[in-house]
Design a protein around this motif. Structure first.
Motif, PDB file in Angstrom:
ATOM      1  N   ASN A  55       8.177  -7.559   1.154  1.00 22.00           N
ATOM      2  CA  ASN A  55       8.677  -6.181   1.099  1.00 22.00           C
ATOM      3  C   ASN A  55       8.414  -5.355   2.362  1.00 22.00           C
ATOM      4  O   ASN A  55       9.189  -4.468   2.691  1.00 22.00           O
ATOM      5  CB  ASN A  55       8.023  -5.502  -0.126  1.00 22.00           C
ATOM      6  N   ASN A  91       0.821  -1.230   0.000  1.00 21.50           N
ATOM      7  CA  ASN A  91       0.000   0.000   0.000  1.00 21.50           C
ATOM      8  C   ASN A  91       0.844   1.265   0.000  1.00 21.50           C
ATOM      9  O   ASN A  91       0.312   2.359  -0.111  1.00 21.50           O
ATOM     10  CB  ASN A  91      -0.938   0.018   1.218  1.00 21.50           C
ATOM     11  N   SER A  92       2.174   1.106   0.113  1.00 18.89           N
ATOM     12  CA  SER A  92       2.995   2.308   0.302  1.00 18.89           C
ATOM     13  C   SER A  92       4.388   2.122  -0.300  1.00 18.89           C
ATOM     14  O   SER A  92       4.885   1.000  -0.410  1.00 18.89           O
ATOM     15  CB  SER A  92       3.099   2.551   1.821  1.00 18.89           C
ATOM     16  N   VAL A 106      15.759   5.285  -0.720  1.00 15.34           N
ATOM     17  CA  VAL A 106      14.551   5.665  -1.461  1.00 15.34           C
ATOM     18  C   VAL A 106      13.699   6.606  -0.613  1.00 15.34           C
ATOM     19  O   VAL A 106      13.518   6.376   0.594  1.00 15.34           O
ATOM     20  CB  VAL A 106      13.730   4.397  -1.833  1.00 15.34           C
ATOM     21  N   TYR A 112      17.464  -2.839  13.644  1.00 13.94           N
ATOM     22  CA  TYR A 112      17.002  -2.875  12.240  1.00 13.94           C
ATOM     23  C   TYR A 112      17.986  -3.715  11.411  1.00 13.94           C
ATOM     24  O   TYR A 112      17.575  -4.572  10.622  1.00 13.94           O
ATOM     25  CB  TYR A 112      16.927  -1.448  11.692  1.00 13.94           C
ATOM     26  N   THR A 124      10.772   7.398   0.846  1.00 14.03           N
ATOM     27  CA  THR A 124       9.466   6.830   1.217  1.00 14.03           C
ATOM     28  C   THR A 124       9.122   7.272   2.642  1.00 14.03           C
ATOM     29  O   THR A 124       9.861   8.035   3.254  1.00 14.03           O
ATOM     30  CB  THR A 124       9.505   5.283   1.203  1.00 14.03           C
ATOM     31  N   ARG A 138      -6.218   1.476   4.118  1.00 15.99           N
ATOM     32  CA  ARG A 138      -5.060   1.941   3.323  1.00 15.99           C
ATOM     33  C   ARG A 138      -4.822   0.982   2.155  1.00 15.99           C
ATOM     34  O   ARG A 138      -4.482   1.388   1.055  1.00 15.99           O
ATOM     35  CB  ARG A 138      -3.805   2.055   4.193  1.00 15.99           C
TER      36      ARG A 138
HETATM   37  N1  LIG Z   1      13.246   3.458   1.721  1.00 19.61           N
HETATM   38  C1  LIG Z   1      14.512   3.087   1.799  1.00 19.61           C
HETATM   39  O1  LIG Z   1      15.445   3.908   1.664  1.00 19.61           O
HETATM   40  C2  LIG Z   1      14.849   1.633   2.040  1.00 19.61           C
HETATM   41  C3  LIG Z   1      16.207   1.269   2.036  1.00 19.61           C
HETATM   42  C4  LIG Z   1      16.535  -0.062   2.237  1.00 19.61           C
HETATM   43  C5  LIG Z   1      15.547  -0.998   2.439  1.00 19.61           C
HETATM   44  N2  LIG Z   1      14.232  -0.620   2.453  1.00 19.61           N
HETATM   45  C6  LIG Z   1      13.222  -1.647   2.682  1.00 19.61           C
HETATM   46  O2  LIG Z   1      12.205  -1.526   1.717  1.00 19.61           O
HETATM   47  C7  LIG Z   1      10.982  -2.077   2.226  1.00 19.61           C
HETATM   48  C8  LIG Z   1       9.827  -1.147   1.898  1.00 19.61           C
HETATM   49  O3  LIG Z   1       9.981   0.055   2.604  1.00 19.61           O
HETATM   50  P1  LIG Z   1       9.548   1.499   2.057  1.00 19.61           P
HETATM   51  O4  LIG Z   1      10.758   2.331   2.056  1.00 19.61           O
HETATM   52  O5  LIG Z   1       8.732   1.366   0.846  1.00 19.61           O
HETATM   53  O6  LIG Z   1       8.676   2.016   3.303  1.00 19.61           O
HETATM   54  P2  LIG Z   1       7.119   2.358   3.501  1.00 19.61           P
HETATM   55  O7  LIG Z   1       6.645   3.267   2.432  1.00 19.61           O
HETATM   56  O8  LIG Z   1       7.009   2.807   4.910  1.00 19.61           O
HETATM   57  O9  LIG Z   1       6.430   0.949   3.308  1.00 19.61           O
HETATM   58  C9  LIG Z   1       6.507  -0.053   4.283  1.00 19.61           C
HETATM   59  C10 LIG Z   1       5.291  -0.928   4.150  1.00 19.61           C
HETATM   60  O10 LIG Z   1       5.360  -1.966   5.134  1.00 19.61           O
HETATM   61  C11 LIG Z   1       4.096  -2.039   5.766  1.00 19.61           C
HETATM   62  N3  LIG Z   1       4.182  -2.590   7.107  1.00 19.61           N
HETATM   63  C12 LIG Z   1       4.846  -2.093   8.172  1.00 19.61           C
HETATM   64  N4  LIG Z   1       4.629  -2.851   9.249  1.00 19.61           N
HETATM   65  C13 LIG Z   1       3.801  -3.846   8.876  1.00 19.61           C
HETATM   66  C14 LIG Z   1       3.193  -4.933   9.552  1.00 19.61           C
HETATM   67  N5  LIG Z   1       3.370  -5.142  10.863  1.00 19.61           N
HETATM   68  N6  LIG Z   1       2.392  -5.767   8.840  1.00 19.61           N
HETATM   69  C15 LIG Z   1       2.174  -5.554   7.522  1.00 19.61           C
HETATM   70  N7  LIG Z   1       2.697  -4.536   6.843  1.00 19.61           N
HETATM   71  C16 LIG Z   1       3.504  -3.690   7.505  1.00 19.61           C
HETATM   72  C17 LIG Z   1       3.614  -0.601   5.783  1.00 19.61           C
HETATM   73  O11 LIG Z   1       2.225  -0.560   6.034  1.00 19.61           O
HETATM   74  P3  LIG Z   1       1.518   0.715   6.730  1.00 19.61           P
HETATM   75  O12 LIG Z   1       1.124   1.606   5.615  1.00 19.61           O
HETATM   76  O13 LIG Z   1       0.379   0.096   7.456  1.00 19.61           O
HETATM   77  O14 LIG Z   1       2.528   1.341   7.645  1.00 19.61           O
HETATM   78  C18 LIG Z   1       3.981  -0.174   4.385  1.00 19.61           C
HETATM   79  O15 LIG Z   1       3.018  -0.620   3.464  1.00 19.61           O
HETATM   80  C19 LIG Z   1      11.213  -2.307   3.714  1.00 19.61           C
HETATM   81  O16 LIG Z   1      11.436  -3.674   3.949  1.00 19.61           O
HETATM   82  C20 LIG Z   1      12.501  -1.526   4.004  1.00 19.61           C
HETATM   83  O17 LIG Z   1      13.242  -2.084   5.069  1.00 19.61           O
HETATM   84  C21 LIG Z   1      13.863   0.684   2.257  1.00 19.61           C
END
Ligand SMILES: NC(=O)c1ccc[n+]([C@@H]2O[C@H](COP(=O)([O-])OP(=O)(O)OC[C@H]3O[C@@H](n4cnc5c(N)ncnc54)[C@H](OP(=O)(O)O)[C@@H]3O)[C@@H](O)[C@H]2O)c1
Length: 306
Positions: A103, A26-27, A213, A180, A215, A53
């Motif tokens: 993810n 969703n995000s 990224v 983390y 986000t 959401r």
């Molecule tokens: N952004 C970066 O720079 C970056 C860098 C390295 C790795 N990552 C990894 O990329 C992945 C995606 O992250 P993103 O950056 O796209 O962040 P994001 O926009 O915050 O997305 C995270 C997603 O995970 C969901 N989530 C969190 N806790 C959850 C739970 N208990 N059960 C089910 N869903 C849950 C969130 O849902 P809600 O909307 O309900 O919160 C949201 O949909 C993550 O695994 C992160 O560790 C991101």
């Protein structure tokens, strides 16, 4: 990101007849991953903890891709019973499953335990995805050729020096970034062990670091920081972060590119964009990976009887 990208949305093959699940769809990176799978005609299931959401994201994906075969599956990865129930419900539908993108994630959140006494980031980012994958695995194995993508992070390098601290799994005395890091090295070690268990099968599993990224993932972390840290991170994001579209490309590559099968990439780690990465030795230790799998099975057996 300069120069020609190694992989772009145009390189995603047609996915008609394929079924894909994206957690946290969703995000952010997960949303773009789900949207682009749908654009290539896959039946996409977006796993979210909030139905509202999730439904809003699904409606947006449907409108943008004109693919009506997109739906929400509610689960909370920190609550393993909810995750198991969601996975069981999917299995009961007798659909195939060709692509699973693990993810969803939380980052550097304050110290908190889930109802089973496990630190929230480890419980969500790693253990919830273990429950989901293990429950869906028979379907994935019956739907070959299939893929499992585990979204990790370069922050795996912040994990304790043994990778996983089995003597102190919750790392209460450590900082949130180390916790983390442990959850993200667990995603990689899980990929290694899973690939070993799937050897010779037409199921390709790999881990990815999506890149830095822009986000929502750092929102909670930022809300607990002082003015200086907040300012540095805002500036770094503005100057260096990738947009969400580019951030999803490495996951989409691992989930769909024919190159994965052609090169027989299994248990590998990809960096942005779609490049084979090199891991530090503590993240490729097969002994730690096997121990983590066994430790996890014992824990889930004790806590959930699964
Ligand atoms: N952004 C970066 O720079 C970056 C860098 C390295 C790795 N990552 C990894 O990329 C992945 C995606 O992250 P993103 O950056 O796209 O962040 P994001 O926009 O915050 O997305 C995270 C997603 O995970 C969901 N989530 C969190 N806790 C959850 C739970 N208990 N059960 C089910 N869903 C849950 C969130 O849902 P809600 O909307 O309900 O919160 C949201 O949909 C993550 O695994 C992160 O560790 C991101």
């Amino acid at each position: 990101m300069f120069g020609r990208k190694k992989f772009s949305f145009n390189d995603i093959p047609d996915l008609t007849g394929k079924v894909g699940i994206v957690t946290g769809g969703n995000s952010g990176i997960g949303y773009v991953t789900a949207r682009e799978l749908a654009r290539k005609n896959a039946h996409v299931i977006v796993c979210c903890r909030s139905i509202e959401r999730g439904q809003a994201a699904v409606d947006k994906i449907k409108a943008e891709t004109k693919n009506d075969n997109v739906e929400v599956l509610q689960l909370d990865l920190s609550d393993w019973k909810s995750t198991k129930d969601a996975a069981d419900n999917f299995v009961a539908r007798k659909l195939p499953l060709h692509i699973l993108v693990n993810n969803a994630g939380i980052m550097a959140t304050p110290y908190e335990l889930n109802e089973h006494g496990i630190e929230k980031q480890f419980a969500t980012n790693y253990l919830g995805h273990f429950v989901l994958t293990k429950t869906l695995l028979p379907v994935i194995e019956a739907s070959t050729p299939s893929r499992i993508v585990n979204v990790s992070s370069l922050s795996y390098k912040s994990a304790p020096k043994t990778g996983i601290n089995f003597d102190d799994i919750n790392l209460e005395k450590e900082n949130a970034v180390t916790r983390y890091g442990q959850s993200k090295i667990a995603n990689i070690l899980f990929t290694l062990e899973l690939a070993k268990r799937l050897e010779g099968k037409q199921v390709w599993t790999n881990a990815v670091h999506p890149g830095f990224v822009n986000t929502n993932i750092s929102q909670e972390f930022l809300s607990n920081q002082g003015f200086l840290t907040k300012s540095i991170i805002y500036v770094a994001k503005a100057l260096f972060a990738m947009n969400e579209d580019d951030g999803a490309l490495t996951s989409l590559y691992a989930a769909t590119s024919p190159e994965i099968e052609k090169e027989d990439y299994r248990g590998k780690y990809f960096e942005p964009i779609a490049k084979l990465g090199t891991l530090k030795p503590f993240a490729t230790n097969q002994e730690t990976a096997s121990r983590l799998w066994k430790w996890t099975e014992d824990l889930l057996n004790e806590k959930l009887g699964i």
